[in-house]
Design a protein around this motif. Structure first.
Motif, PDB file in Angstrom:
ATOM      1  N   LEU A  84      52.789 -29.993 -42.019  1.00  0.00           N
ATOM      2  CA  LEU A  84      51.537 -30.524 -41.489  1.00  0.00           C
ATOM      3  C   LEU A  84      50.334 -29.804 -42.090  1.00  0.00           C
ATOM      4  O   LEU A  84      49.190 -30.205 -41.873  1.00  0.00           O
ATOM      5  N   HIS A 120      49.488 -41.895 -46.345  1.00  0.00           N
ATOM      6  CA  HIS A 120      50.405 -42.975 -45.954  1.00  0.00           C
ATOM      7  C   HIS A 120      51.340 -43.402 -47.089  1.00  0.00           C
ATOM      8  O   HIS A 120      51.956 -44.453 -47.010  1.00  0.00           O
ATOM      9  N   ARG A 135      55.423 -43.792 -39.462  1.00  0.00           N
ATOM     10  CA  ARG A 135      54.037 -44.134 -39.120  1.00  0.00           C
ATOM     11  C   ARG A 135      53.228 -42.844 -39.169  1.00  0.00           C
ATOM     12  O   ARG A 135      53.641 -41.831 -38.625  1.00  0.00           O
ATOM     13  N   VAL A 136      52.064 -42.891 -39.802  1.00  0.00           N
ATOM     14  CA  VAL A 136      51.279 -41.665 -39.990  1.00  0.00           C
ATOM     15  C   VAL A 136      50.075 -41.664 -39.051  1.00  0.00           C
ATOM     16  O   VAL A 136      49.156 -42.457 -39.197  1.00  0.00           O
ATOM     17  N   HIS A 137      50.113 -40.783 -38.077  1.00  0.00           N
ATOM     18  CA  HIS A 137      49.002 -40.623 -37.135  1.00  0.00           C
ATOM     19  C   HIS A 137      48.059 -39.534 -37.654  1.00  0.00           C
ATOM     20  O   HIS A 137      48.456 -38.704 -38.465  1.00  0.00           O
ATOM     21  N   SER A 138      46.835 -39.525 -37.142  1.00  0.00           N
ATOM     22  CA  SER A 138      45.932 -38.405 -37.422  1.00  0.00           C
ATOM     23  C   SER A 138      45.371 -37.907 -36.097  1.00  0.00           C
ATOM     24  O   SER A 138      45.019 -38.708 -35.229  1.00  0.00           O
ATOM     25  N   TYR A 139      45.332 -36.585 -35.981  1.00  0.00           N
ATOM     26  CA  TYR A 139      44.861 -35.972 -34.734  1.00  0.00           C
ATOM     27  C   TYR A 139      43.768 -34.958 -35.031  1.00  0.00           C
ATOM     28  O   TYR A 139      43.676 -34.420 -36.136  1.00  0.00           O
ATOM     29  N   THR A 159      41.703 -31.205 -38.377  1.00  0.00           N
ATOM     30  CA  THR A 159      42.204 -32.563 -38.460  1.00  0.00           C
ATOM     31  C   THR A 159      43.602 -32.456 -39.045  1.00  0.00           C
ATOM     32  O   THR A 159      43.782 -31.838 -40.091  1.00  0.00           O
ATOM     33  N   VAL A 160      44.584 -33.023 -38.350  1.00  0.00           N
ATOM     34  CA  VAL A 160      45.965 -32.901 -38.812  1.00  0.00           C
ATOM     35  C   VAL A 160      46.569 -34.291 -38.955  1.00  0.00           C
ATOM     36  O   VAL A 160      46.497 -35.099 -38.025  1.00  0.00           O
ATOM     37  N   PHE A 164      49.881 -36.622 -39.344  1.00  0.00           N
ATOM     38  CA  PHE A 164      51.152 -36.401 -38.664  1.00  0.00           C
ATOM     39  C   PHE A 164      52.090 -37.594 -38.859  1.00  0.00           C
ATOM     40  O   PHE A 164      52.021 -38.564 -38.117  1.00  0.00           O
ATOM     41  N   ARG A 205      55.327 -39.713 -38.379  1.00  0.00           N
ATOM     42  CA  ARG A 205      56.306 -39.770 -37.285  1.00  0.00           C
ATOM     43  C   ARG A 205      57.444 -40.717 -37.665  1.00  0.00           C
ATOM     44  O   ARG A 205      57.183 -41.867 -38.013  1.00  0.00           O
ATOM     45  N   LEU A 232      51.091 -29.247 -31.942  1.00  0.00           N
ATOM     46  CA  LEU A 232      49.803 -28.718 -32.396  1.00  0.00           C
ATOM     47  C   LEU A 232      49.053 -27.977 -31.298  1.00  0.00           C
ATOM     48  O   LEU A 232      47.909 -27.552 -31.500  1.00  0.00           O
ATOM     49  N   VAL A 249      44.683 -31.424 -28.163  1.00  0.00           N
ATOM     50  CA  VAL A 249      44.940 -32.391 -29.239  1.00  0.00           C
ATOM     51  C   VAL A 249      44.443 -33.769 -28.819  1.00  0.00           C
ATOM     52  O   VAL A 249      44.688 -34.208 -27.697  1.00  0.00           O
ATOM     53  N   ARG A 250      43.673 -34.413 -29.704  1.00  0.00           N
ATOM     54  CA  ARG A 250      43.205 -35.779 -29.442  1.00  0.00           C
ATOM     55  C   ARG A 250      43.606 -36.680 -30.607  1.00  0.00           C
ATOM     56  O   ARG A 250      43.456 -36.275 -31.769  1.00  0.00           O
ATOM     57  N   PRO A 251      44.040 -37.914 -30.326  1.00  0.00           N
ATOM     58  CA  PRO A 251      44.298 -38.846 -31.425  1.00  0.00           C
ATOM     59  C   PRO A 251      42.988 -39.177 -32.127  1.00  0.00           C
ATOM     60  O   PRO A 251      41.962 -39.388 -31.469  1.00  0.00           O
ATOM     61  N   LEU A 252      43.017 -39.175 -33.462  1.00  0.00           N
ATOM     62  CA  LEU A 252      41.811 -39.467 -34.232  1.00  0.00           C
ATOM     63  C   LEU A 252      41.936 -40.853 -34.868  1.00  0.00           C
ATOM     64  O   LEU A 252      41.189 -41.755 -34.533  1.00  0.00           O
ATOM     65  N   ASP A 253      42.896 -41.017 -35.759  1.00  0.00           N
ATOM     66  CA  ASP A 253      43.129 -42.326 -36.365  1.00  0.00           C
ATOM     67  C   ASP A 253      44.533 -42.788 -36.026  1.00  0.00           C
ATOM     68  O   ASP A 253      45.485 -42.030 -36.175  1.00  0.00           O
ATOM     69  N   PRO A 254      44.670 -44.052 -35.589  1.00  0.00           N
ATOM     70  CA  PRO A 254      46.010 -44.572 -35.327  1.00  0.00           C
ATOM     71  C   PRO A 254      46.703 -44.905 -36.656  1.00  0.00           C
ATOM     72  O   PRO A 254      46.028 -45.095 -37.664  1.00  0.00           O
ATOM     73  N   PRO A 255      48.027 -44.983 -36.647  1.00  0.00           N
ATOM     74  CA  PRO A 255      48.740 -45.285 -37.892  1.00  0.00           C
ATOM     75  C   PRO A 255      48.571 -46.731 -38.333  1.00  0.00           C
ATOM     76  O   PRO A 255      48.817 -47.045 -39.491  1.00  0.00           O
ATOM     77  N   HIS A 256      48.197 -47.590 -37.425  1.00  0.00           N
ATOM     78  CA  HIS A 256      48.036 -49.002 -37.785  1.00  0.00           C
ATOM     79  C   HIS A 256      46.919 -49.576 -36.934  1.00  0.00           C
ATOM     80  O   HIS A 256      46.740 -49.170 -35.783  1.00  0.00           O
TER      81      HIS A 256
END
Ligand code: SF4
Ligand code: SF4
Lengths: 248, 312
Positions: free
Chosen positions: A20, A27, A62-66, A76-77, A79, A81, B211, B217-224
């Protein structure tokens, strides 16, 4: 058989180690996964409305961002999954048909789509959202750890790794035997303090995530520099011209 | 979790059917209700009809219903498979029970009825365990879930038994039994809600991503950007106000009113009793549909942590 194989000491546990710290969130792994697997072991991976609003489909990755932490310590990470090929996969034991199984020889968790009845109980049983239902075929699909690449003798040896690992431009994905403490991936996990996701649920994932490295605090920039007078404050036109040239 | 109507209907209908079968299989051989005459025959027919309708409805939830027989194979590990085996196995003594009652062979009907009662209880127990064994869903992985499935099946079955008894003029015993079970159901459901509402979360987005050592931790961008199977199936959300209203409906219309109506029916007897019992039965079954719908709608799955953050 959806009973789990007896755990053998020293047994192979193939899995992924995802860094990470270096993942850039491009992606590429998800895209190459889709590309390979839509014609691979669990093909096809359906897409609905692929070229219009409401596009969706089955993806194994699926690539998330947190955002984590606050202020200067915040990060900003990115992630990715995917299936963690757990050692205690309830997704397998809940399956009523024997379609879901964990391989004794390498620990890979697979679905036999020829006998799956599409009851979707396994998707409920997976805490990580790693299983997606193929609504066209009426059967469950999931990551195969690219079983059709890693043992594939028709492709060059260097390519016998999962598609996500092969394509990652940041080399944030590593593949290997996490059951062998001397493997490169196990050493990486030991060195970087790799972690398992949601260990409290007891699924004992094989995959590990390498946490982002702690950043050294930014160097103290010192007091702000005196910006000097604004051009409009310089009365002499010659000096104003000199100031403009030098400020370029 | 998304309330799939096929499953909601299945568990309510087969729960009531198995409940009715249980009481008939127990009370007829015990001599508390008459073996002779059409009462038992009609009762077992209704029970088997409800069970079959429920099981057929559950097939509608499968992606490949034509392969459903394969679900009988993994009883060693899977509660769903065990439910299928138990359901199928129960048809044998239940069928013999029905035929023996029809033929007036009480010596055969008694053991078959008892076996059918055991099978009915076992099947509903398996149904409950399917849900109770799912660790990622806190509201289902709860010690009161299996007792709930058993008790609510026994309650709705007893209400149907009371209805039949009223129709055949067999006295107020079944109505009182059902009223008692309704009161117990009310207490259990209240205790269950109090416990899940106060229960600690089972996981957080921090543990789901690892993390947490950095901070919140907060979601920033969703994968889709569009929806997907996971969100449709497991991220169903019901507004808190709606849930509160539906809970009140379950408690009042599903348990309290039917219990009161049944007590009134037992007190008054006669033609009025049949009408009151009808009302109780319709309310109880309707309330149970809402209860089962809520059971899904209020359930949260750990996969939502990845999309929404927070805790579940
Ligand atoms: S991540 Fe989910 S699908 Fe993969 S093995 Fe674990 S429980 Fe099963
Ligand atoms: S959907 Fe298929 S693989 Fe999953 S539990 Fe049901 S039969 Fe098994």
């Amino acid at each position: 058989m959806t009973s789990l194989p007896e755990p053998q000491p020293g047994a192979k546990k193939l899995g992924l180690v995802i860094d990470l710290d270096t993942c850039v969130g491009c992606h590429a792994c998800a895209t190459n996964c889709k590309e390979w697997n839509t014609s691979g072991h669990m093909a096809p991976l359906p897409d609905h409305n692929p070229y219009s609003a409401g596009a969706e489909g089955v993806w194994f990755n699926r690539v998330h961002s947190y955002e984590a932490g606050e202020g200067e310590a915040g990060r900003t990470v990115h992630f990715p999954r995917s299936c963690l090929h757990c050692e205690q996969p309830a997704c397998v034991t809940v399956c009523p048909t024997g379609a879901s199984y964990k391989r004794a020889e390498d620990g890979i968790v697979l679905v036999n789509t020829d006998i799956c009845i599409g009851c979707q109980l396994c998707a409920w049983a997976c805490p990580y959202g790693a299983r997606e239902f193929d609504e066209d075929a009426g059967v469950m699909k999931k990551c195969t750890l690219c079983i059709d690449r890693i043992y594939n003798e028709t492709i060059p040896e260097a390519q016998r790794v999962p598609a996500c690992v092969a394509t990652c431009p940041a080399q944030a994905r590593h593949f290997g035997d996490l059951g062998d403490p001397d493997s490169a991936v196990s050493k990486l996990v030991a060195e970087r303090g790799g972690i398992a996701l949601m260990p409290e649920l007891g699924y004992a994932p094989v995959n590990r995530y390498l946490p982002p490295r702690r950043r050294a605090p930014a160097p103290d920039p010192g007091p702000p520099r005196d910006p000097g007078p604004l051009p409009s404050q310089i009365k002499n036109p010659l000096l104003r011209w000199v100031d403009k040239v030098l400020s370029r | 979790m998304k309330p799939a109507l096929s499953i909601v209907f299945f568990t309510v209908a087969s729960g009531a059917g198995y409940g009715l079968l249980f009481w008939l299989g127990l009370l007829l051989p015990a001599g508390l209700l008459p073996m002779a005459g059409w009462f038992g025959v009609a009762g077992v027919a209704v029970a088997l009809g409800l069970i079959s309708a429920g099981l057929l409805s559950s097939l509608a939830h499968l992606g490949r219903p034509e392969r459903a027989w394969r679900a009988l194979s993994q009883w060693r590990s899977s509660w769903l498979s065990r439910e299928g085996v138990a359901a199928l196995a129960t048809f044998a003594p239940a069928g013999v029970f029905f035929l023996a009652l029809l033929a007036g062979r009480e010596g055969v009907a008694a053991p078959a009825g008892l076996l059918a009662a055991v099978g009915a209880a076992a099947t509903v127990y398996c149904t409950g365990m399917i849900y109770a064994s799912l660790k990622p869903i806190r509201q289902w992985h709860h010690p009161l879930v299996v007792p709930g499935y058993l008790l609510f099946g026994a309650f709705t079955g007893a209400v149907l038994l009371a209805l039949l008894a009223a129709a055949f003029g067999l006295g107020a015993g079944p109505a009182l039994l059902a009223a008692l079970l309704g009161a117990a159901g009310l207490a259990l459901k209240r205790a269950y809600w109090a416990s899940v509402d106060a229960g600690p979360p089972i996981a957080t987005v921090e543990s789901a991503t690892g993390l947490g050592f950095i901070g919140r931790v907060r979601p920033l961008d969703p994968p889709h950007t569009e929806t997907n199977y996971l969100l449709r199936e497991m991220a169903f959300r019901i507004a808190r106000v709606h849930a509160a209203r539906l809970r009140r409906i379950v408690l009042s219309a599903g348990f309290m009113l039917p219990a009161l109506l049944l007590v009134a029916a037992a007190l008054f007897g006669g033609g009025g009793a049949l009408l009151l019992t009808w009302a109780a039965a319709l309310l109880a079954l309707g309330g149970m549909l809402v209860e089962r719908w809520l059971m899904f709608a209020e359930a949260t799955h750990t996969v939502t942590l990845y999309y929404r953050g927070g805790s579940v």
